[in-house]
Scaffold this active site. Structure first.
Site, PDB file in Angstrom:
ATOM      1  N   CYS A  12       4.870 -14.594   1.851  1.00  0.00           N
ATOM      2  CA  CYS A  12       4.823 -16.030   2.127  1.00  0.00           C
ATOM      3  C   CYS A  12       3.530 -16.609   1.518  1.00  0.00           C
ATOM      4  O   CYS A  12       2.452 -16.042   1.673  1.00  0.00           O
ATOM      5  CB  CYS A  12       4.841 -16.384   3.600  1.00  0.00           C
ATOM      6  SG  CYS A  12       6.353 -15.904   4.441  1.00  0.00           S
ATOM      7  N   ARG A  29       4.480 -14.241  -3.899  1.00  0.00           N
ATOM      8  CA  ARG A  29       4.362 -13.729  -2.529  1.00  0.00           C
ATOM      9  C   ARG A  29       5.678 -13.796  -1.761  1.00  0.00           C
ATOM     10  O   ARG A  29       5.800 -13.219  -0.674  1.00  0.00           O
ATOM     11  CB  ARG A  29       3.313 -14.533  -1.754  1.00  0.00           C
ATOM     12  CG  ARG A  29       1.928 -14.432  -2.332  1.00  0.00           C
ATOM     13  CD  ARG A  29       0.976 -15.281  -1.551  1.00  0.00           C
ATOM     14  NE  ARG A  29       0.731 -14.736  -0.231  1.00  0.00           N
ATOM     15  CZ  ARG A  29      -0.206 -13.851   0.057  1.00  0.00           C
ATOM     16  NH1 ARG A  29      -1.000 -13.425  -0.883  1.00  0.00           N
ATOM     17  NH2 ARG A  29      -0.357 -13.409   1.284  1.00  0.00           N
ATOM     18  N   TRP A  54       9.048 -15.518   2.368  1.00  0.00           N
ATOM     19  CA  TRP A  54       9.692 -14.208   2.295  1.00  0.00           C
ATOM     20  C   TRP A  54      10.179 -13.948   3.715  1.00  0.00           C
ATOM     21  O   TRP A  54       9.377 -13.760   4.631  1.00  0.00           O
ATOM     22  CB  TRP A  54       8.677 -13.147   1.862  1.00  0.00           C
ATOM     23  CG  TRP A  54       9.264 -11.796   1.614  1.00  0.00           C
ATOM     24  CD1 TRP A  54       9.852 -11.349   0.465  1.00  0.00           C
ATOM     25  CD2 TRP A  54       9.314 -10.703   2.534  1.00  0.00           C
ATOM     26  NE1 TRP A  54      10.258 -10.052   0.626  1.00  0.00           N
ATOM     27  CE2 TRP A  54       9.948  -9.630   1.876  1.00  0.00           C
ATOM     28  CE3 TRP A  54       8.902 -10.521   3.864  1.00  0.00           C
ATOM     29  CZ2 TRP A  54      10.169  -8.392   2.486  1.00  0.00           C
ATOM     30  CZ3 TRP A  54       9.118  -9.291   4.469  1.00  0.00           C
ATOM     31  CH2 TRP A  54       9.738  -8.247   3.784  1.00  0.00           C
ATOM     32  N   ASN A  85       2.437 -17.759   7.729  1.00  0.00           N
ATOM     33  CA  ASN A  85       2.663 -16.471   7.089  1.00  0.00           C
ATOM     34  C   ASN A  85       2.322 -15.420   8.136  1.00  0.00           C
ATOM     35  O   ASN A  85       1.257 -15.468   8.737  1.00  0.00           O
ATOM     36  CB  ASN A  85       1.747 -16.332   5.861  1.00  0.00           C
ATOM     37  CG  ASN A  85       1.776 -14.933   5.282  1.00  0.00           C
ATOM     38  OD1 ASN A  85       2.748 -14.212   5.445  1.00  0.00           O
ATOM     39  ND2 ASN A  85       0.702 -14.565   4.597  1.00  0.00           N
ATOM     40  N   GLY A  86       3.248 -14.480   8.380  1.00  0.00           N
ATOM     41  CA  GLY A  86       2.987 -13.436   9.375  1.00  0.00           C
ATOM     42  C   GLY A  86       4.167 -13.326  10.319  1.00  0.00           C
ATOM     43  O   GLY A  86       5.274 -13.791  10.017  1.00  0.00           O
ATOM     44  N   GLU A 110       6.679   6.750 -10.192  1.00  0.00           N
ATOM     45  CA  GLU A 110       6.325   5.367 -10.501  1.00  0.00           C
ATOM     46  C   GLU A 110       7.315   4.765 -11.508  1.00  0.00           C
ATOM     47  O   GLU A 110       7.717   3.609 -11.383  1.00  0.00           O
ATOM     48  CB  GLU A 110       4.871   5.325 -11.016  1.00  0.00           C
ATOM     49  CG  GLU A 110       4.339   3.976 -11.427  1.00  0.00           C
ATOM     50  CD  GLU A 110       4.365   2.904 -10.342  1.00  0.00           C
ATOM     51  OE1 GLU A 110       4.605   3.206  -9.158  1.00  0.00           O
ATOM     52  OE2 GLU A 110       4.170   1.734 -10.709  1.00  0.00           O
ATOM     53  N   LYS A 162       9.617   1.487 -10.774  1.00  0.00           N
ATOM     54  CA  LYS A 162       9.632   0.279 -11.620  1.00  0.00           C
ATOM     55  C   LYS A 162      11.073  -0.112 -11.925  1.00  0.00           C
ATOM     56  O   LYS A 162      11.430  -1.277 -11.846  1.00  0.00           O
ATOM     57  CB  LYS A 162       8.893   0.501 -12.955  1.00  0.00           C
ATOM     58  CG  LYS A 162       7.380   0.611 -12.917  1.00  0.00           C
ATOM     59  CD  LYS A 162       6.655  -0.612 -12.441  1.00  0.00           C
ATOM     60  CE  LYS A 162       6.568  -0.605 -10.974  1.00  0.00           C
ATOM     61  NZ  LYS A 162       5.441  -0.599 -10.207  1.00  0.00           N
ATOM     62  N   GLU A 180      12.872  -1.522  -8.807  1.00  0.00           N
ATOM     63  CA  GLU A 180      12.344  -2.818  -8.363  1.00  0.00           C
ATOM     64  C   GLU A 180      12.904  -3.987  -9.166  1.00  0.00           C
ATOM     65  O   GLU A 180      13.236  -5.016  -8.601  1.00  0.00           O
ATOM     66  CB  GLU A 180      10.807  -2.846  -8.509  1.00  0.00           C
ATOM     67  CG  GLU A 180      10.068  -2.076  -7.455  1.00  0.00           C
ATOM     68  CD  GLU A 180       8.551  -2.140  -7.663  1.00  0.00           C
ATOM     69  OE1 GLU A 180       7.843  -2.416  -6.687  1.00  0.00           O
ATOM     70  OE2 GLU A 180       8.077  -1.912  -8.785  1.00  0.00           O
ATOM     71  N   HIS A 225      17.120  22.151  -6.989  1.00  0.00           N
ATOM     72  CA  HIS A 225      17.395  22.277  -5.555  1.00  0.00           C
ATOM     73  C   HIS A 225      18.158  21.068  -5.023  1.00  0.00           C
ATOM     74  O   HIS A 225      18.072  20.756  -3.848  1.00  0.00           O
ATOM     75  CB  HIS A 225      16.085  22.468  -4.781  1.00  0.00           C
ATOM     76  CG  HIS A 225      15.351  23.697  -5.181  1.00  0.00           C
ATOM     77  ND1 HIS A 225      15.824  24.965  -4.931  1.00  0.00           N
ATOM     78  CD2 HIS A 225      14.199  23.863  -5.879  1.00  0.00           C
ATOM     79  CE1 HIS A 225      14.985  25.860  -5.438  1.00  0.00           C
ATOM     80  NE2 HIS A 225      13.991  25.203  -6.019  1.00  0.00           N
ATOM     81  N   LYS A 278       4.974  -9.514  -3.465  1.00  0.00           N
ATOM     82  CA  LYS A 278       3.819  -8.857  -4.063  1.00  0.00           C
ATOM     83  C   LYS A 278       2.834  -8.372  -3.010  1.00  0.00           C
ATOM     84  O   LYS A 278       2.195  -7.342  -3.171  1.00  0.00           O
ATOM     85  CB  LYS A 278       3.136  -9.873  -4.989  1.00  0.00           C
ATOM     86  CG  LYS A 278       1.941  -9.363  -5.713  1.00  0.00           C
ATOM     87  CD  LYS A 278       2.355  -8.776  -7.023  1.00  0.00           C
ATOM     88  CE  LYS A 278       1.265  -8.040  -7.722  1.00  0.00           C
ATOM     89  NZ  LYS A 278       1.760  -6.806  -8.329  1.00  0.00           N
TER      90      LYS A 278
HETATM   91  C1  G6P Z   1       4.522  -4.265  -2.369  1.00  0.00           C
HETATM   92  C2  G6P Z   1       4.445  -4.540  -3.863  1.00  0.00           C
HETATM   93  C3  G6P Z   1       4.136  -3.241  -4.598  1.00  0.00           C
HETATM   94  C4  G6P Z   1       2.851  -2.622  -4.060  1.00  0.00           C
HETATM   95  C5  G6P Z   1       2.916  -2.423  -2.547  1.00  0.00           C
HETATM   96  C6  G6P Z   1       1.553  -2.065  -1.982  1.00  0.00           C
HETATM   97  O1  G6P Z   1       5.626  -3.484  -2.085  1.00  0.00           O
HETATM   98  O2  G6P Z   1       5.669  -5.087  -4.325  1.00  0.00           O
HETATM   99  O3  G6P Z   1       3.984  -3.510  -5.983  1.00  0.00           O
HETATM  100  O4  G6P Z   1       2.630  -1.396  -4.683  1.00  0.00           O
HETATM  101  O5  G6P Z   1       3.322  -3.634  -1.903  1.00  0.00           O
HETATM  102  O6  G6P Z   1       0.711  -3.162  -2.182  1.00  0.00           O
HETATM  103  P1  G6P Z   1      -0.861  -3.101  -2.305  1.00  0.00           P
HETATM  104  O7  G6P Z   1      -1.254  -4.528  -2.560  1.00  0.00           O
HETATM  105  O8  G6P Z   1      -1.371  -2.581  -0.999  1.00  0.00           O
HETATM  106  O9  G6P Z   1      -1.188  -2.209  -3.439  1.00  0.00           O
END
Ligand code: G6P
Length: 614
Positions: A2, A27, A75, A101-102, A487, A491, A494, A510, A609
């Site tokens: 948010c 956000r 969000w 937000n929260g 990772e 990606k 996501e 396995h 984010k």
């Molecule tokens: C969210 C973001 C990710 C990030 C994760 C942890 O899920 O979409 O890209 O890796 O939060 O966020 P931080 O800001 O703690 O690295």
């Protein structure tokens, strides 16, 4: 999670609020809304489902006048994404409007108490409960808005950053925070409000980061006042923000994600600047100078993080254990905080977070602090909550990351972890001077090598077309490259919504091997290192089952092309720094596949984010 924007001054608020929402859209973007006190004195709330563009379309024929306003991009947590649940929320009388937000955890309880008193609700959100509570307190106890907010916040359990307008007092915004970030910008005769500084920096570089439990009284023509929830005035800590506007714009790239992928060589140079000497043979971290006693005495290191930062942590563990010989564990912050973990005063806890605001990571820090551990933060967002909660730390200095899928923050985190491990190993004497100098100087060569890795962009763009219709993908790697495989898979998931799994290459037999057929693309990181031959065997296991292999190989490798359908060449480097290079083609691959599929790369569905709720 948010985005919050606010403005009070002499200019028209609407364009400033909308621009701010666009900057904060990373956000959350399932709905957006704005509230302004118009020229006629009416409090106008406009809100729509979807992105900020939908809101501006909706507002084209509305009264958007007024020099005071608040705005929100959401969000969803409580209540489906819809115009009805979008913020701002009116109070019952429509005198007040709130953005939040929260999460208000005891909202159901407060809501039923208010309903018994005859208050009616217009949404399913926890946020509306707060504005209704404030209004109820104001009218039943005859209190001012500020007093009513203070009283209401006493009754609230949960996390919040809020801003409230009252149309009967059109020169004031009341804002408050607990565990959700909020920044006030101080301009010439005007004030700005933001979840972070990005909507503010265009207008002023003077900001105040509100602390937990702070309430800000923002009045036109007066000094900013910050007080505790009990009403004690707090000393103003005005900070200067050092972000230039270009850093938060796309700079000619079609997406922030692509810009951020290509920025990595420069970001890593910035990350190492002032930390590695010009001769390229010595690393100095200020945290190590100030706190070396604590760090060198660590009996154990525990890394806590979420998402991509957790993957960086897995690489950090290998660096720390192999270079410093200190036992190191990596924990999901969300699991750690509820697991009653063994943490003592002899432990160093490293919290990694791009945003510096992730609620679970903050809570994990709190728990470790209570048990006496020394806390070291590795963050990107300057002045965010995590760096303020830690004992010491190192910023990654890669500049604002806007694309929701993290790229440059990941390589920045791995770079800081590499520098930290080298500093510790040197001081502990667990590596030789020659090894230390070789590694430090190789680290300084990584940005140039990243540039070479980025030259594969066109090749990867073509390859991406082949994989656009895949339903599942497998990513394999071993040792330092195993977190790279995780990772790479993350990606792809996501931003393209293709199911993907990262696996240690040898573990494949396995379980995941059962999934392999000619429909399943398998991406293998097969660079020349200690485990090279082993990985070749793993590739053959995939091929024997009809799998289609794309291998990331060290430049000049001619062997693997005999077994793989496609190869992407990477510049050679030391094994421990391979993740910094190998993650680049996987970032590009995910990006181009998502673009081919027509997905919204910078704002993937359901993600945010900065995750400020647990
Ligand atoms: C969210 C973001 C990710 C990030 C994760 C942890 O899920 O979409 O890209 O890796 O939060 O966020 P931080 O800001 O703690 O690295």
């Amino acid at each position: 999670m948010c985005g919050i924007v606010g403005y009070i001054g002499t200019k028209q608020a609407y364009p400033i609020l909308i621009k701010g929402l666009r900057r904060l859209e990373y956000r959350g973007y399932d709905s957006a809304g704005v509230a302004m006190i118009g020229q006629s004195g009416s409090l106008n709330v406009y809100k729509t489902k979807g992105k900020v563009d939908n809101l501006t379309d909706y507002c084209t024929d509305k009264d958007i006048s007024g020099c005071i306003g608040i705005a929100h991009t959401r969000w969803a947590t409580h209540g489906e994404p819809s115009a009805r649940n979008a913020h701002p929320h009116y109070s019952q009388s429509h005198n007040l409007a709130i953005i939040h937000n929260g999460i208000i955890e005891n909202y159901a309880d407060i809501k039923s108490r208010l309903q018994e008193k005859g208050v009616t609700f217009a949404s399913d959100t926890d946020t509306e409960v707060l504005v209704q509570l404030v209004e109820y307190i104001m009218s039943s106890k005859n209190l001012t808005l500020l007093e009513a907010v203070q009283t209401a916040l006493y009754q609230v359990i949960g996390a919040y950053a809020i801003a409230i307008l009252d149309k009967r007092d059109p020169h004031q915004i009341i804002a408050a925070r607990k565990q959700s970030p909020l920044v006030v910008g101080i301009g010439e005769g005007e004030f700005f409000l933001g979840s972070d500084a990005s909507p503010i920096i265009e207008y002023t570089d003077k900001v105040v980061y509100l602390e937990d439990g702070n309430i800000a009284v923002i009045r036109l023509g007066e000094e900013l006042k910050v007080m505790s929830i009990h009403g004690e005035e707090q000393a103003l800590q005005v900070k200067k923000v050092d972000i230039d506007l270009g850093q938060i714009e796309k700079g000619g790239y079609p997406h922030f994600m692509l810009k951020e992928i290509f920025e990595q060589p420069e970001c890593l140079t910035n990350c190492m600047r002032g930390r590695i000497n010009v001769e390229g043979n010595q690393v100095t971290l200020s945290a190590m100078i100030d706190h070396h006693q604590k760090l060198l005495k660590a009996k154990r290191i525990v890394i806590v993080a979420c998402g991509t930062s957790w993957h960086a942590g897995l690489i950090g563990k290998q660096l720390i254990e192999s270079l410093c010989r200190i036992p190191c564990e990596v924990e999901y912050a969300s699991e750690f905080r509820y697991r009653n973990p063994v943490v003592t005063k002899d432990d160093v806890v490293i919290a990694i977070s791009q945003s510096g605001e992730t609620a679970d990571t903050l809570a994990a820090i709190q728990l470790a602090k209570e048990r006496g551990a020394f806390i070291y933060g590795i963050c990107n967002a300057i002045g965010s909550s995590i760096p303020r909660a830690t004992d010491t730390g190192t910023y990654i200095h890669v500049g604002p990351e806007i694309g929701v899928a993290s790229t440059k923050a990941f390589t920045g985190q791995v770079t800081v972890l590499s520098m930290l491990a080298l500093c510790l190993a040197d001081k502990l004497g667990t590596i030789t001077k020659e090894e230390y100098q070789l590694m430090v100087s190789e680290l300084t060569r990584i940005p140039k090598k990243m540039e070479r890795a980025l030259q594969a962009n066109e090749q990867i763009k073509h390859l991406a077309m082949i994989f656009t219709y895949a339903k599942n993908c497998l990513y394999l790697g071993r040792g330092y490259n195993y977190p790279v495989a995780l990772e790479g898979a993350l990606k792809l998931k996501e931003i393209s919504y293709i199911h993907a799994e990262g696996y240690p290459a040898a573990e494949m037999k396995h379980g995941p091997i059962a999934l392999i057929d000619s429909e399943m693309p398998v991406f293998v990181i097969a660079t020349r290192d200690r485990l090279y031959e082993k990985v070749i065997s793993n590739i053959q296991e995939v091929r024997a089952r009809g799998g289609r292999v794309t291998a990331l190989v060290t430049a000049g490798d001619e062997l693997i092309s005999q077994y793989a359908d496609h190869v992407i060449e990477l510049p050679d480097t030391l094994e421990c720094f391979q993740p910094l290079i190998a993650s680049i083609p996987l970032q590009l691959l995910a990006y181009h596949i998502a673009v081919c599929k027509g997905k919204d790369v910078d704002r993937p569905r359901n993600l945010a984010k900065s995750v400020t709720v647990e």
